[in-house]
Scaffold this motif. Structure first.
Motif, short mmCIF file in Angstrom:
data_model
loop_
_atom_site.label_atom_id
_atom_site.label_comp_id
_atom_site.label_asym_id
_atom_site.label_seq_id
_atom_site.Cartn_x
_atom_site.Cartn_y
_atom_site.Cartn_z
N GLY A 134 0.81 -1.22 0.00
CA GLY A 134 0.00 0.00 0.00
C GLY A 134 0.84 1.27 0.00
N HIS A 135 1.91 1.28 0.80
CA HIS A 135 2.80 2.44 0.84
C HIS A 135 3.49 2.66 -0.50
N LEU A 136 4.01 1.58 -1.08
CA LEU A 136 4.69 1.70 -2.37
C LEU A 136 3.74 2.21 -3.45
N CYS A 137 2.55 1.63 -3.51
CA CYS A 137 1.57 2.04 -4.52
C CYS A 137 1.11 3.47 -4.28
N GLY A 138 0.99 3.87 -3.02
CA GLY A 138 0.62 5.24 -2.71
C GLY A 138 1.67 6.23 -3.20
N GLU A 139 2.93 5.91 -3.00
CA GLU A 139 4.01 6.80 -3.48
C GLU A 139 3.98 6.90 -5.01
N ILE A 140 3.75 5.77 -5.67
CA ILE A 140 3.69 5.77 -7.13
C ILE A 140 2.52 6.62 -7.60
N SER A 141 1.36 6.46 -6.97
CA SER A 141 0.17 7.23 -7.36
C SER A 141 0.38 8.72 -7.16
N ARG A 142 0.90 9.09 -6.00
CA ARG A 142 1.09 10.52 -5.69
C ARG A 142 2.10 11.18 -6.62
N SER A 143 3.11 10.43 -7.03
CA SER A 143 4.18 11.03 -7.82
C SER A 143 3.82 11.18 -9.29
N ALA A 144 3.00 10.28 -9.80
CA ALA A 144 2.67 10.23 -11.23
C ALA A 144 3.92 10.09 -12.10
N ALA A 145 5.00 9.55 -11.53
CA ALA A 145 6.26 9.36 -12.27
C ALA A 145 6.11 8.23 -13.29
N ARG A 146 6.84 8.35 -14.38
CA ARG A 146 6.84 7.30 -15.40
C ARG A 146 7.95 6.28 -15.17
N THR A 147 8.91 6.62 -14.31
CA THR A 147 9.99 5.70 -13.94
C THR A 147 10.06 5.62 -12.43
#
Length: 131
Positions: A32-45
Motif C-alpha cells: 500500500g505504501h509503495l503504490c501510494g508513493e507511485i500514485s502521488r508522484s505520477a512518475a513514469r519511472t
C-alpha cells in the motif's frame, strides 16, 4: 508502520527506498505504501532501492505486485539491489525475468531509459493455481 523514503531524481523519475526486511505480516501495508508513493508522484519511472541484504519471499511478492501496479499506470519499475545477497535472491527466484534489477542507482537509470515492458509475472487464482 512502514514508511519508505521517496525522492525525485527528475520530474519523471522517483526513487523509493526500502531499508528494512518486509515480513509476511507487513505485506499489505508495504504494498500500500509503495503504490501510494507511485500514485502521488505520477512518475513514469519508479526505482525501488532495496538497501537491506535480507530479501524475503514476502518482499519479492510485494515487488512483483508493485510492478504490476506501476505497469497498470504506465510506469516502468526497476529495483536497485546494492547488496550481493539481495541480487542472488532475485536471480535464484527467477524474479529477474519480471523485474529489472541493477546493482547501483546509475545502473537502474540506464536500465529504464527507453525500455520496453518485461513480461507480466504469473498470478495466483483463489485456488492457488498460476495463471
Amino acid at each position: 508502520m512502514l514508511l519508505f523514503p521517496c525522492h525525485r531524481l527528475t520530474e519523471d523519475q522517483i526513487v523509493i527506498e526500502i531499508g528494512d526486511a518486509i515480513d509476511f505480516n507487513k505485506e499489505d501495508v508495504a504494498h500500500g505504501h509503495l503504490c501510494g508513493e507511485i500514485s502521488r508522484s505520477a512518475a513514469r519511472t519508479v526505482i525501488i532501492d532495496v538497501q537491506t541484504p535480507l530479501v524475503t519471499a514476502t518482499a519479492v511478492s510485494v515487488l512483483l505486485r508493485t510492478r504490476r501496479f506501476a505497469h497498470s499506470r504506465g510506469a516502468v519499475l526497476c529495483v536497485v539491489a546494492r547488496r550481493s545477497l539481495a541480487r542472488r535472491v532475485f536471480r535464484a527466484t527467477g524474479v529477474c525475468r519480471y523485474l529489472r534489477v541493477a546493482a547501483t542507482l546509475p545502473g537502474a537509470v540506464r536500465l529504464t531509459r527507453g525500455c520496453r515492458p518485461l513480461p507480466q509475472p504469473p498470478t495466483r487464482q483463489g485456488d492457488g493455481a498460476l495463471t
